[in-house]
Design an enzyme around this catalytic site. Structure first.
Site, short mmCIF file in Angstrom:
data_model
loop_
_atom_site.label_atom_id
_atom_site.label_comp_id
_atom_site.label_asym_id
_atom_site.label_seq_id
_atom_site.Cartn_x
_atom_site.Cartn_y
_atom_site.Cartn_z
N TYR A 72 -68.64 -16.40 -11.23
CA TYR A 72 -69.03 -17.34 -10.18
C TYR A 72 -68.69 -16.77 -8.82
O TYR A 72 -67.86 -15.86 -8.69
CB TYR A 72 -68.32 -18.69 -10.37
CG TYR A 72 -66.81 -18.61 -10.15
CD1 TYR A 72 -65.95 -18.28 -11.20
CD2 TYR A 72 -66.24 -18.84 -8.89
CE1 TYR A 72 -64.59 -18.20 -11.02
CE2 TYR A 72 -64.88 -18.77 -8.70
CZ TYR A 72 -64.05 -18.44 -9.76
OH TYR A 72 -62.69 -18.35 -9.56
N CYS A 73 -69.37 -17.29 -7.80
CA CYS A 73 -69.02 -16.97 -6.41
C CYS A 73 -69.26 -18.24 -5.58
O CYS A 73 -69.38 -19.32 -6.15
CB CYS A 73 -69.82 -15.77 -5.90
SG CYS A 73 -71.61 -16.02 -5.91
N THR A 74 -69.35 -18.13 -4.27
CA THR A 74 -69.44 -19.32 -3.43
C THR A 74 -70.74 -20.10 -3.61
O THR A 74 -70.71 -21.30 -3.86
CB THR A 74 -69.31 -18.91 -1.94
OG1 THR A 74 -68.24 -18.00 -1.83
CG2 THR A 74 -69.06 -20.13 -1.07
N ILE A 113 -69.74 -22.25 -6.50
CA ILE A 113 -68.69 -23.26 -6.37
C ILE A 113 -69.19 -24.48 -5.59
O ILE A 113 -68.89 -25.62 -5.92
CB ILE A 113 -67.46 -22.67 -5.63
CG1 ILE A 113 -66.87 -21.50 -6.43
CG2 ILE A 113 -66.39 -23.74 -5.39
CD1 ILE A 113 -65.95 -20.61 -5.61
#
Ligand SMILES: [Zn+2]
Length: 318
Positions: A173-175, A202
């Site tokens: 995952y990332c932003t 996220i």
């Protein structure tokens, strides 16, 4: 009330320069602020403005052929977290510095509810936080590996020494999802078979699932610097570098020559007048400090620098 949007789209842009020119003048006329990168591989942007402006922007962009169906991550806030509009061309809209990484060959999307279900299933997996160390430091998913890297383009080197078995389920995952679009391709190329990425990152997870299983806050590349994710758990996971007490706010050192980004509480900021060290506090390049408004002045720290410097420092990816 204003809105901030975060979005990207991988799509072929034949002539990024002229696309960028036109897009920039549209945005200027509309009066929005933020930053947009445009390249042969697509667009990556974050913008702020009134809900009406954001609506017009979305309609304009998604009406262009190839830009349909963009997933806009939207937040509502009481100020516009950008000083101005920056719309530029880039070789890569998110810089991994690797040739021929085509997101069409990326991992499997997990929608926020599916992601949560996997986390709660008891299934065996390894989870990778595909963000920089200063981002994961103030918040990350439970059990995630948080690589010790300063830039997204350091991830290929990090992956070279990553030794999880190739048949192990991988969650990443990332932003907002864009970094996973490329990193998942790289992991598959290197032989991992079951690669999964959090669709929308996220920020969408926070909106749709309330941020459960996420600890701390989320770093963002605008003047807010951090935003809450898990409304039921606002406990900071980092510590103020001045007082040593739990904190989850970032500031840039008020000594403009230093400008270090560091975790600092309001108490710590007042104590050191916004500086990271006593040495910086004594510097002749220290910005004026307003204790009544300990954090406000830092939002626009980059106003003190010339364009070239800002370029270097704000080279953030969403
Ligand atoms: Zn400093």
């Amino acid at each position: 009330m204003y809105e901030v949007i975060l979005y990207y789209k991988f799509t072929d842009i034949e002539d990024p320069e002229s696309f960028c020119e036109q897009h920039k003048s549209f945005c200027k006329e509309l009066g929005v602020k933020g930053r947009i990168y445009i390249g042969r591989e697509g667009i990556n942007g974050t913008l702020g403005g009134t809900p009406e402006q954001m609506q017009k922007y979305k309609e304009h962009l998604t009406a262009i052929e190839g830009f349909e169906g963009i997933d806009f991550k939207t937040d509502t806030i009481d100020f516009i977290p950008f000083a101005k509009l920056k719309c530029k061309t880039r070789d890569e809209i998110v810089a991994l510095h690797e040739e021929d990484v085509d997101p069409a060959y990326g991992g499997k999307y997990l929608e926020p509810h599916e992601w949560k279900a996997v986390m709660e299933s008891g299934e065996d997996y390894v989870m990778i936080d595909v963000r920089n160390d200063y981002e994961s430091k103030i918040g990350h998913f439970e059990g995630a590996i948080t690589p010790d890297v300063e830039n997204f383009y350091d991830f290929p080197d990090w992956l070279d020494q990553f030794d999880a078995p190739k048949d192990k389920k991988v969650l990443m995952y990332c932003t907002g999802g864009i970094r996973c679009e490329k990193f998942s391709v790289l992991m598959k190329e290197k032989g991992w078979e079951d690669v999964n990425q959090l669709h929308g990152g996220i920020l969408r997870y926070a909106n749709e699932e309330g941020g459960e299983h996420y600890k701390g806050k989320c770093f963002v590349f605008d003047d807010r610097l951090v935003v809450p994710v898990n409304k039921d758990n606002l406990e900071p996971i980092a510590r103020c570098e001045i007082t040593g007490k739990p904190a989850d706010s970032y500031i840039n050192c008020a000594n403009m020559e230093c400008n270090k980004l560091f975790v600092c509480s309001k108490e710590g900021a007042i104590k050191m007048e916004g500086c990271c060290s006593e040495e910086c506090r004594q510097s002749e390049f220290k910005r004026p400090f307003d204790p009544e408004n300990a954090f406000r002045p830092f939002r626009k720290w980059y106003n003190y620098f010339d364009d070239e410097f800002k370029e270097r420092e704000l080279e953030g990816n969403a």
